[in-house]
Design a protein around this motif. Structure first.
Motif: not given
Length: 260
Positions: A165-186
């Protein structure tokens, strides 16, 4: 766990006639959007759209069509039914009694589990890659519930043919967690409402926009909008809400047009 706002705010209805077609991808019923002049070129870019927990709502289908129009003729946008027709009942919301809370929790435990949905998304990604073989770059965008599998699939092990997956995103996200942002590669975009946890949104913004090595993204809060304003709770008969709905999809399309 569901977004607290998602369990508090009842959905609204809207009328919309979808412009796309229905088919099957990876054994999931799938909506395939069409831009006004679709078919003039083979798609070079693909976007997998993940709905909120309530499925194929008119407001959501309109959002899918809008993204297809804004991305243009070289992009295909698909919306798979990852929840396979099993969604929370509108009558469960707001979840203001122990009985309703138990129903919502039971749905998340049995059907809506984010980590169990990630492999379903990856099945769609692989099947879509084979079906739309001309596509060279794939993105994923999710509303509320759908935002979580989207970000989970965009972190560790995001590599390889039929998987990348080359790019991703979300609006009014559920279960938002900073750890997910830390893991992002794109590159990743987050459009939050006033109902998401401000502290976690701020952490996301610092991670994606704060100059951390290898991180690229946009985080913005639509401060006047309720949770769900781009999905099933979109109040398209209210002028300010409709304008913010349109602005949100335009902002998402601009981000994907830049990075996809």
């Amino acid at each position: 766990m569901a977004s607290p706002a998602c369990c508090r705010i009842p959905p609204v209805s809207a009328d919309y006639t979808p412009q796309g077609t229905w088919d099957t991808v990876a054994d999931f019923k799938t909506y395939i959007a069409k831009s006004p002049t679709a078919g003039s070129t083979a798609p070079k870019r693909g976007l997998i759209f993940l709905y909120d927990a309530f499925g194929f709502a008119p407001q959501t289908l309109q959002g899918v069509d809008r993204l297809a129009q804004l991305l243009g003729d070289d992009a295909v946008v698909i919306l798979p039914d990852l929840l396979e027709g099993t969604h929370p009942e509108f009558s469960w919301l707001p979840a203001d009694t122990p009985e309703k809370q138990a129903l919502v929790k039971g749905w998340f435990d049995a059907v809506g589990d984010y980590h169990k949905s990630k492999p379903k998304l990856l099945r769609v990604r692989q099947a879509a890659g084979a079906r739309f073989a001309s596509v060279q770059s794939w993105g994923v965008f999710g509303l509320c519930w759908g935002g979580k599998p989207a970000v989970l699939a965009s972190g560790q092990h995001n590599e390889g043919e039929g998987r990348r997956i080359n790019v991703s995103g979300t609006a009014h996200p559920g279960a938002l967690a900073a750890a997910d942002a830390e893991a992002l590669t794109i590159p990743h975009i987050v459009l939050a409402s006033k109902d998401e946890p401000a502290e976690v949104v701020s952490q996301y913004k610092e991670i994606l926009e704060g100059g951390q090595k290898g991180k690229t993204g946009v985080v913005e809060t639509y401060a006047t909008m309720n949770h769900g304003w781009m999905g099933v709770r979109a109040k398209l008969d209210v002028e300010d809400d409709r304008k913010e709905y349109e602005r949100g999809y335009k902002q998402v399309a601009d981000f994907f047009n830049k990075h996809l």
